[in-house]
Design an enzyme around this catalytic site. Structure first.
Site, PDB file in Angstrom:
ATOM      1  N   SER A   1     -54.555  19.832  21.606  1.00  0.00           N
ATOM      2  CA  SER A   1     -53.752  19.594  22.797  1.00  0.00           C
ATOM      3  C   SER A   1     -54.533  20.090  23.994  1.00  0.00           C
ATOM      4  O   SER A   1     -55.499  20.856  23.839  1.00  0.00           O
ATOM      5  CB  SER A   1     -52.425  20.358  22.693  1.00  0.00           C
ATOM      6  OG  SER A   1     -51.750  20.405  23.932  1.00  0.00           O
TER       7      SER A   1
ATOM      8  N   TYR B   1     -46.977  27.621  20.846  1.00  0.00           N
ATOM      9  CA  TYR B   1     -47.755  26.384  20.753  1.00  0.00           C
ATOM     10  C   TYR B   1     -49.157  26.591  21.300  1.00  0.00           C
ATOM     11  O   TYR B   1     -50.151  26.173  20.678  1.00  0.00           O
ATOM     12  CB  TYR B   1     -47.037  25.275  21.512  1.00  0.00           C
ATOM     13  CG  TYR B   1     -47.624  23.904  21.318  1.00  0.00           C
ATOM     14  CD1 TYR B   1     -47.488  23.241  20.098  1.00  0.00           C
ATOM     15  CD2 TYR B   1     -48.306  23.257  22.341  1.00  0.00           C
ATOM     16  CE1 TYR B   1     -48.005  21.973  19.914  1.00  0.00           C
ATOM     17  CE2 TYR B   1     -48.836  21.992  22.166  1.00  0.00           C
ATOM     18  CZ  TYR B   1     -48.677  21.355  20.953  1.00  0.00           C
ATOM     19  OH  TYR B   1     -49.211  20.095  20.771  1.00  0.00           O
TER      20      TYR B   1
END
Length: 275
Positions: A133, A146
């Site tokens: 990401s 995350y």
């Protein structure tokens, strides 16, 4: 010979789009999912689907064994796509909630990656694509679990890429920005399970800064792309004779990388604190 790929997290979003596109390009796609009902749905659509829960090593081993049995022991590519978010302030993040995030986003990815390497070594080639990401290289508030999991994926993947040089196994990372998916909706149960926001140091901050984005559809984010934007980079990573080590996807990740090169950390912190 038809090339084969195993895709994790194929029930919706990027994994689902990748399965459709690659099957249309002639790949033999094994679309893995966690739920039997999703497996049945994908099989009705003409996919070869396997049950594979990335938080369960027994499930990972069983799913991969089923794939290899069907292919006769070969696998050309792996797309580690499965993952989820647990929103909340780091000071309110229980260790067990962080551990649950890592089980899927890091440990499951790592276990499956290690499990496919012997097959790829034996056949002399392979492609492993890790879906990280933009938050694997940058951070934003409320995304501590995350952010941390994707930073871990970055460290493992960068090291593995160096160690696989000369083996015929190419390792690529996808650094994706905002993409249309069920990611926000899927993160709500994790938030409600783990974050005791009402007893946090500042409950009103959750209401002011997080709830609007978590519980409401606020429309398209700046630079948001459809899943096909990710799939195009995936195709290059698994089909090009010279795949890139890293693919930045959406304008947001490119801008963040540019700022990282030219601004000091204090300035980057000031920008991120306002987002």
């Amino acid at each position: 010979m038809t090339k084969s790929i195993l895709i994790t997290g194929s029930s919706s979003g990027i994994g689902y789009a990748a399965a459709h596109t690659l099957q249309g390009r002639g790949w033999r796609v094994f679309a893995s999912v966690r739920k039997p009902e999703d497996k049945a749905r994908l099989e009705q659509e003409g996919f070869e689907s396997v049950l594979l829960n990335c938080a369960d090593t027994t499930s990972i081993d069983g799913g991969l064994a089923e794939v290899l049995e069907r292919t006769g022991g070969r696998l050309d590519a792996l797309f580690n796509n499965a993952g989820f978010g647990l929103p909340g302030a780091v000071e309110d993040l229980p260790t067990d909630g962080l551990r649950e995030t890592f089980e899927t986003n890091v440990f499951g990815l790592h276990h499956l990656t290690r499990a496919v390497i012997p097959t790829m070594r034996a056949q002399g080639h392979g492609r492993i694509v890790q879906h990280s990401s933009g938050f694997g290289r940058h951070v934003m508030k409320w995304r501590g679990a995350y952010n941390a999991s994707k930073h871990a994926v970055e460290g493992l993947t960068d090291t593995l890429r160096l160690e696989m040089r000369g083996t015929g196994i190419f390792i690529s990372t996808l650094n994706t920005g905002p993409v249309t998916s069920k990611f926000r909706i899927n993160s709500i149960p994790h938030f409600e399970r783990w974050i005791d926001w009402e007893n946090s140091a500042d409950p009103d901050r959750y209401k002011r800064e997080l709830f609007h984005h978590l519980y409401e559809d606020t429309g398209r984010a700046p630079f948001q792309k459809e899943p096909d934007a990710v799939v195009r980079r995936l195709i290059h990573a698994i089909e090009s004779p010279n795949p890139r080590p890293r693919y930045h996807i959406t304008g947001a990740t490119h801008i963040a990388e540019g700022l990282r090169r030219f601004l000091p950390q204090r300035a980057l912190d000031a920008i991120a604190a306002r987002l």
